[in-house]
Write a protein that holds these residues in place. Structure first.
Motif, PDB file in Angstrom:
ATOM      1  N   CYS A 105       0.820  -1.215   0.000  1.00 56.66           N
ATOM      2  CA  CYS A 105       0.000   0.000   0.000  1.00 56.66           C
ATOM      3  C   CYS A 105       0.851   1.261   0.000  1.00 56.66           C
ATOM      4  O   CYS A 105       0.431   2.291  -0.534  1.00 56.66           O
ATOM      5  N   LEU A 106       2.032   1.186   0.618  1.00 60.16           N
ATOM      6  CA  LEU A 106       2.927   2.337   0.595  1.00 60.16           C
ATOM      7  C   LEU A 106       3.312   2.666  -0.846  1.00 60.16           C
ATOM      8  O   LEU A 106       3.416   3.838  -1.226  1.00 60.16           O
ATOM      9  N   GLY A 107       3.503   1.612  -1.663  1.00 56.04           N
ATOM     10  CA  GLY A 107       3.774   1.834  -3.079  1.00 56.04           C
ATOM     11  C   GLY A 107       2.613   2.509  -3.776  1.00 56.04           C
ATOM     12  O   GLY A 107       2.795   3.405  -4.605  1.00 56.04           O
ATOM     13  N   TYR A 108       1.389   2.104  -3.426  1.00 53.92           N
ATOM     14  CA  TYR A 108       0.216   2.715  -4.028  1.00 53.92           C
ATOM     15  C   TYR A 108      -0.079   4.100  -3.460  1.00 53.92           C
ATOM     16  O   TYR A 108      -0.856   4.856  -4.042  1.00 53.92           O
ATOM     17  N   PHE A 109       0.541   4.422  -2.320  1.00 53.60           N
ATOM     18  CA  PHE A 109       0.417   5.759  -1.756  1.00 53.60           C
ATOM     19  C   PHE A 109       1.433   6.716  -2.377  1.00 53.60           C
ATOM     20  O   PHE A 109       1.104   7.829  -2.798  1.00 53.60           O
ATOM     21  N   VAL A 110       2.683   6.272  -2.448  1.00 50.93           N
ATOM     22  CA  VAL A 110       3.767   7.122  -2.932  1.00 50.93           C
ATOM     23  C   VAL A 110       3.692   7.296  -4.455  1.00 50.93           C
ATOM     24  O   VAL A 110       3.912   8.398  -4.975  1.00 50.93           O
ATOM     25  N   GLY A 111       3.382   6.213  -5.183  1.00 55.97           N
ATOM     26  CA  GLY A 111       3.405   6.243  -6.638  1.00 55.97           C
ATOM     27  C   GLY A 111       2.564   7.340  -7.263  1.00 55.97           C
ATOM     28  O   GLY A 111       3.071   8.143  -8.070  1.00 55.97           O
ATOM     29  N   PRO A 112       1.261   7.440  -6.925  1.00 57.22           N
ATOM     30  CA  PRO A 112       0.441   8.482  -7.548  1.00 57.22           C
ATOM     31  C   PRO A 112       0.897   9.897  -7.204  1.00 57.22           C
ATOM     32  O   PRO A 112       0.853  10.791  -8.052  1.00 57.22           O
ATOM     33  N   ILE A 113       1.330  10.097  -5.945  1.00 57.24           N
ATOM     34  CA  ILE A 113       1.750  11.440  -5.535  1.00 57.24           C
ATOM     35  C   ILE A 113       3.001  11.868  -6.290  1.00 57.24           C
ATOM     36  O   ILE A 113       3.066  12.964  -6.866  1.00 57.24           O
ATOM     37  N   LEU A 114       4.005  10.995  -6.307  1.00 58.53           N
ATOM     38  CA  LEU A 114       5.246  11.332  -7.009  1.00 58.53           C
ATOM     39  C   LEU A 114       5.025  11.434  -8.517  1.00 58.53           C
ATOM     40  O   LEU A 114       5.521  12.355  -9.174  1.00 58.53           O
ATOM     41  N   GLY A 115       4.277  10.465  -9.071  1.00 58.20           N
ATOM     42  CA  GLY A 115       4.055  10.452 -10.513  1.00 58.20           C
ATOM     43  C   GLY A 115       3.354  11.706 -10.995  1.00 58.20           C
ATOM     44  O   GLY A 115       3.781  12.340 -11.970  1.00 58.20           O
ATOM     45  N   THR A 116       2.283  12.087 -10.301  1.00 56.19           N
ATOM     46  CA  THR A 116       1.530  13.273 -10.737  1.00 56.19           C
ATOM     47  C   THR A 116       2.287  14.563 -10.432  1.00 56.19           C
ATOM     48  O   THR A 116       2.204  15.534 -11.196  1.00 56.19           O
ATOM     49  N   ALA A 117       3.022  14.597  -9.302  1.00 55.56           N
ATOM     50  CA  ALA A 117       3.784  15.804  -8.964  1.00 55.56           C
ATOM     51  C   ALA A 117       4.878  16.066 -10.001  1.00 55.56           C
ATOM     52  O   ALA A 117       5.070  17.203 -10.449  1.00 55.56           O
ATOM     53  N   ILE A 118       5.586  15.000 -10.392  1.00 55.33           N
ATOM     54  CA  ILE A 118       6.644  15.162 -11.397  1.00 55.33           C
ATOM     55  C   ILE A 118       6.037  15.526 -12.752  1.00 55.33           C
ATOM     56  O   ILE A 118       6.551  16.382 -13.474  1.00 55.33           O
ATOM     57  N   MET A 119       4.909  14.898 -13.090  1.00 57.95           N
ATOM     58  CA  MET A 119       4.240  15.224 -14.350  1.00 57.95           C
ATOM     59  C   MET A 119       3.742  16.672 -14.347  1.00 57.95           C
ATOM     60  O   MET A 119       3.829  17.379 -15.359  1.00 57.95           O
ATOM     61  N   ASP A 120       3.252  17.123 -13.184  1.00 59.20           N
ATOM     62  CA  ASP A 120       2.730  18.471 -13.059  1.00 59.20           C
ATOM     63  C   ASP A 120       3.824  19.521 -13.215  1.00 59.20           C
ATOM     64  O   ASP A 120       3.635  20.565 -13.847  1.00 59.20           O
ATOM     65  N   HIS A 121       5.013  19.239 -12.637  1.00 58.62           N
ATOM     66  CA  HIS A 121       6.087  20.227 -12.621  1.00 58.62           C
ATOM     67  C   HIS A 121       7.153  19.999 -13.703  1.00 58.62           C
ATOM     68  O   HIS A 121       7.944  20.897 -13.983  1.00 58.62           O
ATOM     69  N   ALA A 122       7.185  18.802 -14.269  1.00 57.82           N
ATOM     70  CA  ALA A 122       8.160  18.520 -15.336  1.00 57.82           C
ATOM     71  C   ALA A 122       7.423  17.926 -16.530  1.00 57.82           C
ATOM     72  O   ALA A 122       6.929  18.650 -17.381  1.00 57.82           O
ATOM     73  N   SER A 123       7.311  16.587 -16.567  1.00 58.22           N
ATOM     74  CA  SER A 123       6.599  15.936 -17.680  1.00 58.22           C
ATOM     75  C   SER A 123       6.355  14.479 -17.342  1.00 58.22           C
ATOM     76  O   SER A 123       6.939  13.920 -16.401  1.00 58.22           O
ATOM     77  N   PHE A 124       5.482  13.854 -18.126  1.00 59.71           N
ATOM     78  CA  PHE A 124       5.216  12.425 -17.982  1.00 59.71           C
ATOM     79  C   PHE A 124       6.487  11.617 -18.228  1.00 59.71           C
ATOM     80  O   PHE A 124       6.758  10.637 -17.548  1.00 59.71           O
ATOM     81  N   ARG A 125       7.283  12.055 -19.189  1.00 64.87           N
ATOM     82  CA  ARG A 125       8.528  11.358 -19.507  1.00 64.87           C
ATOM     83  C   ARG A 125       9.464  11.328 -18.306  1.00 64.87           C
ATOM     84  O   ARG A 125      10.034  10.282 -17.978  1.00 64.87           O
ATOM     85  N   TRP A 126       9.644  12.464 -17.640  1.00 62.47           N
ATOM     86  CA  TRP A 126      10.541  12.517 -16.489  1.00 62.47           C
ATOM     87  C   TRP A 126      10.015  11.703 -15.313  1.00 62.47           C
ATOM     88  O   TRP A 126      10.782  11.133 -14.532  1.00 62.47           O
ATOM     89  N   SER A 127       8.722  11.629 -15.174  1.00 67.23           N
ATOM     90  CA  SER A 127       8.135  10.770 -14.141  1.00 67.23           C
ATOM     91  C   SER A 127       8.576   9.323 -14.332  1.00 67.23           C
ATOM     92  O   SER A 127       8.977   8.638 -13.380  1.00 67.23           O
ATOM     93  N   ASN A 128       8.531   8.850 -15.570  1.00 69.75           N
ATOM     94  CA  ASN A 128       8.918   7.473 -15.867  1.00 69.75           C
ATOM     95  C   ASN A 128      10.429   7.261 -15.725  1.00 69.75           C
ATOM     96  O   ASN A 128      10.874   6.219 -15.223  1.00 69.75           O
ATOM     97  N   ILE A 129      11.221   8.223 -16.167  1.00 65.92           N
ATOM     98  CA  ILE A 129      12.685   8.103 -16.086  1.00 65.92           C
ATOM     99  C   ILE A 129      13.135   8.034 -14.628  1.00 65.92           C
ATOM    100  O   ILE A 129      13.985   7.207 -14.262  1.00 65.92           O
TER     101      ILE A 129
END
Length: 429
Positions: free
Chosen positions: A352-376
């Motif tokens: 569940c920690l993975g499911y908690f951290v993943g969306p927050i980090l993924g969307t935050a990086i996408m919001d401030h950088a890009s989807f590509r950088w989120s994946n990298i």
């Protein structure tokens, strides 16, 4: 899993168009699921060790019905957050109790295969859920998908209350306990193992969690789950913006993310148990993830995105499936069965920690950088931890794989695997 999957293609668009929220807020909403799971997991794990597995399981189903109805009739943003939190509580109960039942019944050397079968069955629900949600939402509006999900869960609760018997589970568990007691008696000439078993009864949840190797395994679980959860709120937005995809296409992408689990979860479990070993299987999955995850945004056609996402799913499921077995063998190598509720709670918290951290980090990086950088960035994290995992378990990785040894139960004492699994594990909620 149908009920959990129905919301995935709906919520990102609703958050953006109805509530005018950013990707980061959407990520926090998705993460509330894991917050509910993390907080409730230790409670229900310990409770199920004390009062049995069935009652907490039924509580979880009732919580799922309530949370789904809250989604259906929500008129404000805070109700969505409460509903998502309650969904997490219900998920924690079903997973902790379901996995504890499996650990009660099966020896660790078979857990990879059995859990792989359960995850494969679970994937059926996860596969069906997003397309159902997307199609119902597109043709009938917002409320209908959630009412359908609540009805399915209510039907499941009715079946369990009226028709499901605990006798097969009890017979299977009793047989395992007899085998453990017999082995202890035959191999404990000086009484040291009995003393060790008695001393282990009081082992606390936190003492288990802070063992170094256990911590490494839990972080590996967290990484595998965050790989899935980071894509859940980000890939719908990416598909809409890059390819102008409809909710039906987005639903099919979620199906592509879960479909490989139907095949690879049982296969990777069997590979880990019988052929190449648990540690090597985990390592192979990590390597697949490292070399595929960064390239989701580098393709130019939609069909290529589907292929990359499918391969990522293969890597994540290969990485994750054997971890429950390895965690059990690390904490309870002698199969004393004293802490199965706590062990599965520990696994579920990492999950569940993975499911908690993943969306927050993924969307935050996408919001401030890009989807590509989120994946990298996620791929780099997995690459670093692949090295840590390799160094920590290098002896296990290069150890010669031992053939599976199974003691045959006496006639009439063991229920079939299919009977036990059907009665003990939810694969379609």
């Amino acid at each position: 899993m149908v009920c959990y999957g129905i919301v995935l293609p709906i919520l990102p668009g609703v958050m953006e168009k109805k509530y005018h929220q950013t990707e980061t807020v959407t990520g926090v909403l998705f993460a509330m699921f894991s917050a509910g799971s993390i907080l409730s997991t230790p409670i229900f794990g310990a409770l199920s060790d004390k009062i049995g597995r069935k009652t907490p399981f039924l509580i979880g189903l009732m919580s799922l019905i309530a949370s789904t109805l809250m989604f259906a009739f929500a008129e404000s943003l805070w109700i969505l957050f409460v509903a998502r939190f309650a969904q997490g509580v219900s998920s924690a109960v079903s997973w902790v109790v379901g996995l504890a039942l499996i650990a009660d019944i099966y020896p660790p050397e078979r857990l990879g295969t059995i859990i792989g079968s359960v995850v494969g069955g679970n994937a059926v629900g996860a596969l069906v859920g997003p397309p159902i949600g997307g199609i119902l939402y597109e043709h009938f509006g917002y409320r209908i998908p959630f009412l359908v999900a609540a009805g399915l869960t209510a039907f499941d609760l009715f079946i369990r209350l009226v028709f499901v018997s605990d006798e097969a589970i009890k017979r299977h568990k009793l047989n395992k306990e007899r085998l453990v007691a017999k082995n202890l008696k035959e191999n404990d000439k000086d009484g040291s193992k009995a003393a060790e078993k008695e001393a282990g009864r009081g082992q606390s949840f936190f003492k288990m969690a802070f063992n170094f190797k256990v911590a490494i395994l839990c972080v590996t679980v967290t990484l595998a789950c965050s790989g899935y959860s980071a894509l859940e709120p980000t890939i719908p937005l990416y598909l809409e913006r890059r390819f102008d995809s409809s909710s039906t296409v987005i639903s099919l992408m979620f199906a592509t993310l879960t479909l490989p689990a139907m095949i690879m979860a049982p296969l990777s479990g069997k590979l880990a148990d019988k052929y190449i070993g648990h540690y090597r299987t985990i390592l192979i999955g990590m390597i697949i993830v490292v070399f595929t995850y960064p390239f989701v945004d580098y393709v130019s056609h939609l069909w290529q995105t589907f292929i990359i996402v499918a391969v990522i799913s293969v890597g994540l499921i290969t990485m994750n499936t054997p971890l429950m077995a390895v965690l059990t063998m690390t904490i309870d190598p002698n199969q004393y069965n004293e802490h199965n509720g706590k062990i599965t709670s520990l696994f579920n918290i990492a999950f569940c920690l993975g499911y908690f951290v993943g969306p927050i980090l993924g969307t935050a990086i996408m919001d401030h950088a890009s989807f590509r950088w989120s994946n990298i960035i996620f791929a780099l994290l997995v690459a670093i931890f692949t090295v840590v995992f390799f160094v920590t378990f290098i002896k296990k990785i290069f150890a010669r794989q031992q053939p599976e040894q199974q003691q045959q139960p006496q006639h009439g004492e063991e229920a079939t695997d299919q009977e036990v699994l059907l009665e003990s594990v939810v694969v379609s909620d």
